[in-house]
Design an enzyme around this catalytic site. Structure first.
Site, PDB file in Angstrom:
ATOM      1  N   GLY A  47       0.823  -1.209   0.000  1.00 55.88           N
ATOM      2  CA  GLY A  47       0.000   0.000   0.000  1.00 55.88           C
ATOM      3  C   GLY A  47       0.851   1.249   0.000  1.00 55.88           C
ATOM      4  O   GLY A  47       0.553   2.212   0.700  1.00 55.88           O
ATOM      5  N   HIS A  48       1.910   1.226  -0.802  1.00 59.65           N
ATOM      6  CA  HIS A  48       2.810   2.375  -0.893  1.00 59.65           C
ATOM      7  C   HIS A  48       3.668   2.271  -2.158  1.00 59.65           C
ATOM      8  O   HIS A  48       3.642   1.266  -2.854  1.00 59.65           O
ATOM      9  CB  HIS A  48       3.704   2.468   0.348  1.00 59.65           C
ATOM     10  CG  HIS A  48       4.575   1.274   0.558  1.00 59.65           C
ATOM     11  ND1 HIS A  48       4.210   0.208   1.348  1.00 59.65           N
ATOM     12  CD2 HIS A  48       5.796   0.945   0.056  1.00 59.65           C
ATOM     13  CE1 HIS A  48       5.169  -0.703   1.332  1.00 59.65           C
ATOM     14  NE2 HIS A  48       6.144  -0.285   0.542  1.00 59.65           N
ATOM     15  N   ALA A  49       4.420   3.335  -2.400  1.00 56.24           N
ATOM     16  CA  ALA A  49       5.427   3.362  -3.467  1.00 56.24           C
ATOM     17  C   ALA A  49       6.722   3.864  -2.839  1.00 56.24           C
ATOM     18  O   ALA A  49       6.725   4.381  -1.717  1.00 56.24           O
ATOM     19  CB  ALA A  49       4.993   4.284  -4.600  1.00 56.24           C
ATOM     20  N   ARG A  94       2.571  -0.430  -4.994  1.00 55.98           N
ATOM     21  CA  ARG A  94       2.410  -1.867  -4.843  1.00 55.98           C
ATOM     22  C   ARG A  94       1.551  -2.195  -3.630  1.00 55.98           C
ATOM     23  O   ARG A  94       1.621  -1.534  -2.592  1.00 55.98           O
ATOM     24  CB  ARG A  94       3.749  -2.585  -4.756  1.00 55.98           C
ATOM     25  CG  ARG A  94       4.485  -2.585  -3.422  1.00 55.98           C
ATOM     26  CD  ARG A  94       5.225  -1.303  -3.018  1.00 55.98           C
ATOM     27  NE  ARG A  94       5.964  -0.643  -4.054  1.00 55.98           N
ATOM     28  CZ  ARG A  94       7.224  -0.896  -4.380  1.00 55.98           C
ATOM     29  NH1 ARG A  94       7.920  -1.754  -3.684  1.00 55.98           N
ATOM     30  NH2 ARG A  94       7.817  -0.255  -5.345  1.00 55.98           N
TER      31      ARG A  94
END
Length: 133
Positions: A47-49, A94
């Site tokens: 839940g981040h990049a 992702r």
């Protein structure tokens, strides 16, 4: 969104298989290794990049799906083979979902932990992506 499947070296003999991840296998110097396991049914990870970090994900056991996003496109990659890794380049959102029972996700990364490298809000990610295409 930049990613690719990497075939990891696989050495087979009657005693079993062995795969290797080293600085010849990935296109970056390995700075950190961690793994996810005992992920409860229905839970999601990621839940981040990342702004700079490159990452190789490998399903050491079981399976899971990796959701890869740009501001306009979403793709799903299923990992279920310990001799195949997913190389994720910086600037790719992702999420990791659908962990099977007993799944183990190995992450091999190019940086030490740095909270400033994370983009944890999708709207911020879209703005960052637009600025850094």
């Amino acid at each position: 969104m930049k990613y690719q499947i990497v075939n990891l070296p696989k050495i087979s003999d009657p005693r079993g298989n062995l795969s290797v991840i080293d600085n010849d296998t990935v296109p970056f110097e390995i700075k950190r290794v961690y793994y996810l396991y005992d992920v409860p049914s229905g839970a999601e990870r990621g839940g981040h990049a990342h702004k700079k970090m490159q990452q190789l994900l490998v399903a050491l056991s079981g399976s899971f799906q990796v959701v890869l996003k740009s501001p306009t496109k979403t793709e799903f990659v299923t990992l279920n083979n310990p001799s195949k890794g997913l190389l994720i380049e910086p600037g790719t959102w992702r999420e990791i979902i659908d962990f099977s029972s007993g799944a183990v996700c190995l992450a091999v990364v190019s940086t030490t932990f740095d909270e400033a490298d994370y983009i944890r809000d999708f709207d911020e990610f879209k703005a960052y992506f637009a600025e850094n295409k």
